[in-house]
Design a protein around this motif. Structure first.
Motif, PDB file in Angstrom:
ATOM      1  N   ALA A   1      18.600 -27.328  49.002  1.00 18.81           N
ATOM      2  CA  ALA A   1      17.452 -27.894  49.372  1.00 18.81           C
ATOM      3  C   ALA A   1      16.309 -27.699  48.512  1.00 18.81           C
ATOM      4  O   ALA A   1      15.362 -28.772  48.369  1.00 18.81           O
ATOM      5  CB  ALA A   1      17.230 -27.654  50.952  1.00 18.81           C
ATOM      6  N   GLN A   2      16.220 -26.399  48.135  1.00 21.24           N
ATOM      7  CA  GLN A   2      14.986 -26.097  47.204  1.00 21.24           C
ATOM      8  C   GLN A   2      15.203 -26.595  45.983  1.00 21.24           C
ATOM      9  O   GLN A   2      14.377 -27.162  45.175  1.00 21.24           O
ATOM     10  CB  GLN A   2      15.175 -24.640  47.063  1.00 21.24           C
ATOM     11  CG  GLN A   2      14.791 -23.843  48.329  1.00 21.24           C
ATOM     12  CD  GLN A   2      14.902 -22.205  48.279  1.00 21.24           C
ATOM     13  OE1 GLN A   2      13.939 -21.789  47.868  1.00 21.24           O
ATOM     14  NE2 GLN A   2      16.145 -21.768  48.635  1.00 21.24           N
ATOM     15  N   THR A   3      16.467 -26.355  45.121  1.00 24.60           N
ATOM     16  CA  THR A   3      16.930 -26.736  43.734  1.00 24.60           C
ATOM     17  C   THR A   3      17.029 -28.139  43.491  1.00 24.60           C
ATOM     18  O   THR A   3      16.686 -28.469  42.487  1.00 24.60           O
ATOM     19  CB  THR A   3      18.052 -25.918  43.374  1.00 24.60           C
ATOM     20  OG1 THR A   3      19.026 -26.039  43.993  1.00 24.60           O
ATOM     21  CG2 THR A   3      17.457 -24.384  43.242  1.00 24.60           C
ATOM     22  N   VAL A   4      17.494 -28.948  44.429  1.00 27.33           N
ATOM     23  CA  VAL A   4      17.991 -30.287  44.044  1.00 27.33           C
ATOM     24  C   VAL A   4      17.069 -31.337  44.890  1.00 27.33           C
ATOM     25  O   VAL A   4      16.276 -32.122  44.214  1.00 27.33           O
ATOM     26  CB  VAL A   4      19.319 -30.633  44.730  1.00 27.33           C
ATOM     27  CG1 VAL A   4      19.804 -32.160  44.517  1.00 27.33           C
ATOM     28  CG2 VAL A   4      20.314 -29.637  43.823  1.00 27.33           C
ATOM     29  N   LEU A   5      16.717 -31.166  46.237  1.00 27.75           N
ATOM     30  CA  LEU A   5      15.921 -31.877  46.841  1.00 27.75           C
ATOM     31  C   LEU A   5      14.465 -31.750  46.544  1.00 27.75           C
ATOM     32  O   LEU A   5      13.629 -32.633  46.323  1.00 27.75           O
ATOM     33  CB  LEU A   5      16.141 -31.828  48.385  1.00 27.75           C
ATOM     34  CG  LEU A   5      15.177 -32.744  49.386  1.00 27.75           C
ATOM     35  CD1 LEU A   5      15.520 -34.155  48.990  1.00 27.75           C
ATOM     36  CD2 LEU A   5      15.588 -32.050  50.812  1.00 27.75           C
ATOM     37  N   GLY A   6      14.065 -30.508  46.356  1.00 25.45           N
ATOM     38  CA  GLY A   6      12.647 -30.145  46.297  1.00 25.45           C
ATOM     39  C   GLY A   6      12.261 -29.815  44.606  1.00 25.45           C
ATOM     40  O   GLY A   6      11.041 -29.626  44.330  1.00 25.45           O
ATOM     41  N   GLN A   7      13.269 -29.684  43.898  1.00 31.46           N
ATOM     42  CA  GLN A   7      13.111 -29.402  42.435  1.00 31.46           C
ATOM     43  C   GLN A   7      12.158 -28.221  42.271  1.00 31.46           C
ATOM     44  O   GLN A   7      11.474 -28.149  41.408  1.00 31.46           O
ATOM     45  CB  GLN A   7      12.588 -30.475  41.672  1.00 31.46           C
ATOM     46  CG  GLN A   7      13.229 -31.989  41.883  1.00 31.46           C
ATOM     47  CD  GLN A   7      14.616 -31.680  41.020  1.00 31.46           C
ATOM     48  OE1 GLN A   7      14.423 -31.631  39.628  1.00 31.46           O
ATOM     49  NE2 GLN A   7      15.640 -31.895  41.579  1.00 31.46           N
ATOM     50  N   VAL A   8      12.407 -27.241  43.117  1.00 34.45           N
ATOM     51  CA  VAL A   8      11.844 -25.831  43.315  1.00 34.45           C
ATOM     52  C   VAL A   8      12.112 -25.241  41.661  1.00 34.45           C
ATOM     53  O   VAL A   8      13.191 -25.103  41.462  1.00 34.45           O
ATOM     54  CB  VAL A   8      12.177 -25.358  44.218  1.00 34.45           C
ATOM     55  CG1 VAL A   8      11.348 -23.741  44.234  1.00 34.45           C
ATOM     56  CG2 VAL A   8      11.407 -25.888  45.720  1.00 34.45           C
ATOM     57  N   PRO A   9      11.093 -24.831  41.054  1.00 38.36           N
ATOM     58  CA  PRO A   9      11.646 -24.127  39.836  1.00 38.36           C
ATOM     59  C   PRO A   9      12.399 -22.631  40.123  1.00 38.36           C
ATOM     60  O   PRO A   9      12.062 -22.127  41.167  1.00 38.36           O
ATOM     61  CB  PRO A   9      10.135 -23.564  39.154  1.00 38.36           C
ATOM     62  CG  PRO A   9       9.302 -24.358  39.849  1.00 38.36           C
ATOM     63  CD  PRO A   9       9.784 -24.854  41.392  1.00 38.36           C
ATOM     64  N   PRO A  10      13.246 -22.626  39.255  1.00 36.82           N
ATOM     65  CA  PRO A  10      14.245 -21.431  39.802  1.00 36.82           C
ATOM     66  C   PRO A  10      13.519 -20.023  40.000  1.00 36.82           C
ATOM     67  O   PRO A  10      13.708 -19.237  40.682  1.00 36.82           O
ATOM     68  CB  PRO A  10      14.888 -20.901  38.457  1.00 36.82           C
ATOM     69  CG  PRO A  10      15.427 -22.646  37.603  1.00 36.82           C
ATOM     70  CD  PRO A  10      13.775 -23.141  38.028  1.00 36.82           C
ATOM     71  N   GLY A  11      12.389 -19.830  39.288  1.00 35.08           N
ATOM     72  CA  GLY A  11      11.637 -18.504  39.495  1.00 35.08           C
ATOM     73  C   GLY A  11      11.230 -18.533  40.924  1.00 35.08           C
ATOM     74  O   GLY A  11      10.555 -17.459  41.488  1.00 35.08           O
ATOM     75  N   ALA A  12      10.807 -19.638  41.807  1.00 36.93           N
ATOM     76  CA  ALA A  12      10.142 -19.568  42.844  1.00 36.93           C
ATOM     77  C   ALA A  12      11.142 -19.886  44.017  1.00 36.93           C
ATOM     78  O   ALA A  12      10.629 -20.026  45.065  1.00 36.93           O
ATOM     79  CB  ALA A  12       9.111 -20.913  42.707  1.00 36.93           C
ATOM     80  N   ALA A  13      12.306 -19.984  43.701  1.00 44.73           N
ATOM     81  CA  ALA A  13      13.257 -20.104  44.842  1.00 44.73           C
ATOM     82  C   ALA A  13      13.446 -19.007  45.772  1.00 44.73           C
ATOM     83  O   ALA A  13      13.289 -18.170  45.107  1.00 44.73           O
ATOM     84  CB  ALA A  13      14.611 -20.787  44.503  1.00 44.73           C
ATOM     85  N   LEU A  14      13.654 -19.273  46.917  1.00 41.32           N
ATOM     86  CA  LEU A  14      14.036 -18.035  47.832  1.00 41.32           C
ATOM     87  C   LEU A  14      15.442 -17.741  47.976  1.00 41.32           C
ATOM     88  O   LEU A  14      16.136 -18.945  48.205  1.00 41.32           O
ATOM     89  CB  LEU A  14      13.225 -18.366  49.099  1.00 41.32           C
ATOM     90  CG  LEU A  14      11.848 -18.570  49.375  1.00 41.32           C
ATOM     91  CD1 LEU A  14      11.396 -18.926  50.789  1.00 41.32           C
ATOM     92  CD2 LEU A  14      11.135 -17.172  48.727  1.00 41.32           C
TER      93      LEU A  14
END
Length: 390
Positions: A349-362
């Motif tokens: 959900a973070q990395t694909v759907l939200g495109q959250v940068p790797p350093g900000a992912a939980l």
């Protein structure tokens, strides 16, 4: 000047002998230089090839053969001249310059096989001319460039960084990634290229030094890249954080090799074993909603991911879209928690759907639990529901 009967016979063979006789004469190291030069212009390629490989051939013959019509002849000449590259490059006499010019012509030859012969001969030579090595390393044909990039001790870190930042062809990056003992700076440059094949090759290079922060980011991106996962589970050293992230993103068939690592934290090893057992116990009744969400993530189907998450979390679709638009790791993790999904889904959900940068992912806590308290996750969902945040 008087000539011996043997010389007169050699002249006769050079002029009137059969092709096998002329080729045999051309291969002899005691054949006179003028006869070898004469044979360098022979109509038969086999004869010219014999001259090209003859260490006693005069420089003038080598200069002539560097422009031969037959690439096999030119390749044979390259094999002979390449080991002399250092001496030819430093030569001050006329004959030495002729040999060096012939070698330089071969390095620019139109036939890949000719340039590849030079690369093979020069790839590990410690005193080869640096400029010639750089020229071969920049070749667009990997048959030429890769041996030199992989092994030449003359390529400095600055050379490799320049190649990584301005590769002649994309395959150059993969060739660099396979070079032994890469530094962290070069690994960073390869990752910055965003070339998936090169990054996959880098991850498979066990001797490459990769910064922990860089590796963490690659692991999070690996959720949708199976070739990366296959290399990551076998990397010799992974930090505890990297192990936890990898445990979330690996495909089912890679759980066993990951669980078999000797450096896993006990708690993580137990969780992996439990996931393995759950996978073996799966029934053919059809995938759960969480697995459907996971499949959509692996396919990069963002609309389907959003719909599944909204349905399972029982929230309006706009709330999921808002969390993705904000690239809010906390909000997306909270929605997955409310949906009854696991942390593997939360990572997607973070990395694909939200495109959250790797350093900000939980990532999950060290005990495998959710990274936020239930109170904070409920608050994140309430924030999304507030129309003032839309």
């Amino acid at each position: 000047m008087e000539y011996s009967p043997a010389y007169e016979e050699a002249k006769r063979l050079a002029r009137d002998g059969s092709e096998p006789e002329r080729a045999a004469l051309a291969a002899l190291t005691d054949t006179r230089p003028e006869l070898l030069y004469f044979l360098a212009g022979d109509d038969a390629a086999s004869v010219r090839k014999a001259v090209a490989g003859n260490a006693a051939a005069p420089a003038q013959a080598d200069g002539l053969l560097a422009g031969d019509a037959d690439p096999a002849v030119r390749a044979r000449l390259g094999r002979k001249l390449a080991p002399r590259a250092a001496a030819l490059a430093a030569a001050q006499d006329r004959l030495g310059r002729i040999g060096w010019e012939a070698l330089c012509r071969l390095a620019e030859d139109a036939a890949i096989r000719v340039r590849a012969v030079l690369a093979e001969e020069l790839k590990a030579m410690p005193d080869a001319p640096h400029g010639l090595i750089l020229q071969l390393a920049r070749d667009a044909a990997m048959e030429v460039a890769e041996p030199v990039i992989h092994l030449s001790p003359l390529l400095s870190e600055a050379d490799l960084l320049a190649l990584a930042e301005a590769p002649p062809v994309p395959e150059t990056l993969s060739a660099i990634a396979r070079r032994p003992a890469l530094s962290e700076a070069i690994s960073d440059a390869l990752v910055a290229s965003a070339n998936e094949a090169a990054i996959g090759a880098l991850l498979g290079n066990e001797s490459a030094a990769i910064r922990e922060s860089t590796l963490d980011g690659l692991i999070l991106q690996a959720a949708t890249r199976l070739p990366w996962q296959e290399r990551l589970v076998r990397r010799p050293a992974l930090s505890p954080r990297a192990q936890r992230a990898l445990a979330l993103c690996v495909a089912g068939h890679l759980l066993e090799p990951l669980a078999a690592r000797s450096d896993l934290a006990p708690g993580l090893a137990r969780r992996l074993q439990a996931r393995l057992e759950a996978r073996l116990a799966e029934t053919p009744e059809g995938p759960s909603e969480a697995r459907l969400f996971e499949a959509a993530g692996l396919e990069g189907d963002l609309p389907r991911m959003a719909r599944l998450l909204a349905t399972q979390a029982t929230v309006p679709l706009r709330m999921v879209e808002q969390a993705a638009r904000l690239r809010s790791a906390k909000a997306l993790v909270s929605l997955c928690w409310q949906a009854g999904f696991d942390m593997r889904c939360a990572l997607l959900a973070q990395t694909v759907l939200g495109q959250v940068p790797p350093g900000a992912a939980l990532l999950p806590a060290e005990d495998g639990d959710w990274p936020l308290s239930s109170t904070e996750m409920l608050w994140q969902i309430e924030l999304l529901a507030d129309p003032l945040t839309a």
